[in-house]
Motif scaffolding. Structure first.
Motif, PDB file in Angstrom:
ATOM      1  N   PHE A  29      48.286  47.430  71.363  1.00 47.94           N
ATOM      2  CA  PHE A  29      48.819  46.076  71.304  1.00 47.94           C
ATOM      3  C   PHE A  29      48.313  45.229  72.459  1.00 47.94           C
ATOM      4  CE2 PHE A  29      52.249  48.311  68.931  1.00 47.94           C
ATOM      5  CZ  PHE A  29      52.048  47.677  67.723  1.00 47.94           C
ATOM      6  N   GLU A  30      48.355  45.794  73.657  1.00 50.08           N
ATOM      7  CA  GLU A  30      47.901  45.050  74.811  1.00 50.08           C
ATOM      8  C   GLU A  30      46.412  44.725  74.697  1.00 50.08           C
ATOM      9  OE1 GLU A  30      49.760  47.795  74.947  1.00 50.08           O
ATOM     10  OE2 GLU A  30      51.577  47.223  76.018  1.00 50.08           O
ATOM     11  N   PHE A  31      45.606  45.702  74.217  1.00 50.43           N
ATOM     12  CA  PHE A  31      44.172  45.461  74.051  1.00 50.43           C
ATOM     13  C   PHE A  31      43.928  44.337  73.042  1.00 50.43           C
ATOM     14  CE2 PHE A  31      40.162  45.909  71.909  1.00 50.43           C
ATOM     15  CZ  PHE A  31      39.293  45.851  72.981  1.00 50.43           C
ATOM     16  N   VAL A  32      44.607  44.401  71.908  1.00 46.54           N
ATOM     17  CA  VAL A  32      44.407  43.390  70.872  1.00 46.54           C
ATOM     18  C   VAL A  32      44.807  42.012  71.391  1.00 46.54           C
ATOM     19  CG1 VAL A  32      45.186  42.607  68.590  1.00 46.54           C
ATOM     20  CG2 VAL A  32      44.574  44.997  68.952  1.00 46.54           C
ATOM     21  N   ILE A  33      45.952  41.927  72.051  1.00 44.44           N
ATOM     22  CA  ILE A  33      46.419  40.638  72.556  1.00 44.44           C
ATOM     23  C   ILE A  33      45.505  40.120  73.668  1.00 44.44           C
ATOM     24  CG2 ILE A  33      48.297  39.490  73.816  1.00 44.44           C
ATOM     25  CD1 ILE A  33      48.824  39.981  70.800  1.00 44.44           C
ATOM     26  N   PHE A  41      46.503  31.243  68.919  1.00 46.00           N
ATOM     27  CA  PHE A  41      47.575  30.844  69.826  1.00 46.00           C
ATOM     28  C   PHE A  41      48.937  31.266  69.315  1.00 46.00           C
ATOM     29  CE2 PHE A  41      44.744  28.681  72.469  1.00 46.00           C
ATOM     30  CZ  PHE A  41      43.829  28.018  71.661  1.00 46.00           C
ATOM     31  N   GLY A  42      49.849  31.491  70.242  1.00 41.51           N
ATOM     32  CA  GLY A  42      51.234  31.745  69.899  1.00 41.51           C
ATOM     33  C   GLY A  42      51.601  33.184  69.629  1.00 41.51           C
ATOM     34  N   MET A  43      50.755  34.150  69.958  1.00 46.25           N
ATOM     35  CA  MET A  43      51.082  35.547  69.692  1.00 46.25           C
ATOM     36  C   MET A  43      51.441  36.254  70.999  1.00 46.25           C
ATOM     37  SD  MET A  43      48.990  38.341  67.483  1.00 46.25           S
ATOM     38  CE  MET A  43      49.448  37.590  65.944  1.00 46.25           C
ATOM     39  N   THR A  61      55.353  38.797  68.195  1.00 43.35           N
ATOM     40  CA  THR A  61      55.815  37.506  67.722  1.00 43.35           C
ATOM     41  C   THR A  61      54.617  36.579  67.582  1.00 43.35           C
ATOM     42  OG1 THR A  61      57.886  37.818  68.916  1.00 43.35           O
ATOM     43  CG2 THR A  61      57.394  35.592  68.176  1.00 43.35           C
ATOM     44  N   LYS A  62      54.521  35.930  66.446  1.00 39.66           N
ATOM     45  CA  LYS A  62      53.427  34.992  66.199  1.00 39.66           C
ATOM     46  C   LYS A  62      54.024  33.620  65.925  1.00 39.66           C
ATOM     47  CE  LYS A  62      49.414  34.135  63.352  1.00 39.66           C
ATOM     48  NZ  LYS A  62      48.633  34.521  62.191  1.00 39.66           N
ATOM     49  N   ASP A  63      53.493  32.625  66.591  1.00 40.16           N
ATOM     50  CA  ASP A  63      53.925  31.239  66.401  1.00 40.16           C
ATOM     51  C   ASP A  63      55.413  31.056  66.644  1.00 40.16           C
ATOM     52  OD1 ASP A  63      51.293  30.572  65.694  1.00 40.16           O
ATOM     53  OD2 ASP A  63      51.677  31.018  63.582  1.00 40.16           O
ATOM     54  N   GLY A  64      55.994  31.908  67.477  1.00 38.85           N
ATOM     55  CA  GLY A  64      57.390  31.774  67.856  1.00 38.85           C
ATOM     56  C   GLY A  64      58.392  32.150  66.786  1.00 38.85           C
ATOM     57  N   SER A  65      57.938  32.487  65.566  1.00 36.47           N
ATOM     58  CA  SER A  65      58.910  32.777  64.521  1.00 36.47           C
ATOM     59  C   SER A  65      58.634  34.078  63.774  1.00 36.47           C
ATOM     60  CB  SER A  65      58.973  31.618  63.524  1.00 36.47           C
ATOM     61  OG  SER A  65      57.724  31.439  62.903  1.00 36.47           O
ATOM     62  N   GLN A  66      57.388  34.354  63.418  1.00 35.87           N
ATOM     63  CA  GLN A  66      57.101  35.585  62.689  1.00 35.87           C
ATOM     64  C   GLN A  66      57.150  36.751  63.648  1.00 35.87           C
ATOM     65  OE1 GLN A  66      53.289  34.944  60.896  1.00 35.87           O
ATOM     66  NE2 GLN A  66      54.118  33.699  59.252  1.00 35.87           N
ATOM     67  N   GLN A  67      57.965  37.735  63.316  1.00 35.71           N
ATOM     68  CA  GLN A  67      58.136  38.881  64.198  1.00 35.71           C
ATOM     69  C   GLN A  67      57.945  40.180  63.433  1.00 35.71           C
ATOM     70  OE1 GLN A  67      62.071  38.439  65.826  1.00 35.71           O
ATOM     71  NE2 GLN A  67      61.357  37.043  67.397  1.00 35.71           N
ATOM     72  N   THR A  68      57.340  41.140  64.113  1.00 37.64           N
ATOM     73  CA  THR A  68      57.190  42.475  63.558  1.00 37.64           C
ATOM     74  C   THR A  68      57.562  43.469  64.637  1.00 37.64           C
ATOM     75  OG1 THR A  68      55.337  41.683  62.223  1.00 37.64           O
ATOM     76  CG2 THR A  68      55.612  44.061  62.400  1.00 37.64           C
ATOM     77  N   GLU A  88      60.557  46.588  61.101  1.00 34.55           N
ATOM     78  CA  GLU A  88      61.183  45.338  60.686  1.00 34.55           C
ATOM     79  C   GLU A  88      60.169  44.223  60.816  1.00 34.55           C
ATOM     80  OE1 GLU A  88      64.614  42.551  62.632  1.00 34.55           O
ATOM     81  OE2 GLU A  88      64.962  44.706  62.648  1.00 34.55           O
ATOM     82  N   GLY A  89      60.230  43.261  59.907  1.00 39.88           N
ATOM     83  CA  GLY A  89      59.318  42.135  59.997  1.00 39.88           C
ATOM     84  C   GLY A  89      59.884  40.907  59.326  1.00 39.88           C
ATOM     85  N   THR A  90      59.446  39.747  59.788  1.00 34.89           N
ATOM     86  CA  THR A  90      59.823  38.480  59.170  1.00 34.89           C
ATOM     87  C   THR A  90      58.559  37.662  58.991  1.00 34.89           C
ATOM     88  OG1 THR A  90      60.181  37.392  61.296  1.00 34.89           O
ATOM     89  CG2 THR A  90      62.093  38.413  60.262  1.00 34.89           C
TER      90      THR A  90
END
Length: 154
Positions: A29-33, A41-43, A61-68, A88-90
């Motif tokens: 995750f850290e590598f990808v980010i 932007f926003g991830m 979290t992507k764009d402040g709303s989508q979360q996994t 879990e994801g939204t």
């Protein structure tokens, strides 16, 4: 659970197994980010609980709303294997559980083979599977480029 679909990707690398495992698999995750998503932007990745070992839960979290949310379900430092499950994801679609198993196999010549097996416990089509395979491949190629560029500068 509903329709389960599995796929596997495998890449051979000149990079030693321990480096691939520690710097790519464990820190995926850290590598990808840090190295791949800067143009999106926003991830952000946040550690919700745990110290990185089994049971650790991370949220993307992507764009402040989508979360996994992802949970580490297995970690074997000696055998270079790691597993996690999306819990879990939204966002645009409802998520069911997706599990990922990653393993790095050392070669006698100092190189390694990275293997990732993904199981999606929901209906998915061939296009989505191909997209995910390509994405993992792009992440791994970016990792290799980052490592080899860094080692040539030293």
């Amino acid at each position: 659970m509903a329709n389960a679909t599995s796929f596997e990707v495998e890449f051979t690398s000149s990079i030693p197994a321990s480096k691939v495992f520690h710097d790519f698999v464990i820190k995926l995750f850290e590598f990808v980010i840090d190295n791949i998503i800067p143009t999106h932007f926003g991830m952000a990745i946040t550690n919700l609980e745990g110290d990185g070992g089994v049971g650790t839960i991370k949220i993307m979290t992507k764009d402040g709303s989508q979360q996994t949310k992802y949970k580490n379900t297995g970690l074997d430092l000696e055998n270079f294997s790691h597993s996690m499950v999306m819990i879990e994801g939204t966002g645009d679609e409802e998520y069911e559980s997706t599990s990922t198993e990653m393993k790095v196999i050392p070669s006698a010549n100092g190189s390694s083979t990275f293997i990732s097996k993904v199981t999606v416990f929901k209906g998915t089509d061939e296009g989505e599977i191909e997209f995910q395979k390509e994405q993992i491949g792009q992440w791994f190629k970016a990792f290799e480029c980052t490592v080899t560029q860094g080692s040539s500068d030293e």
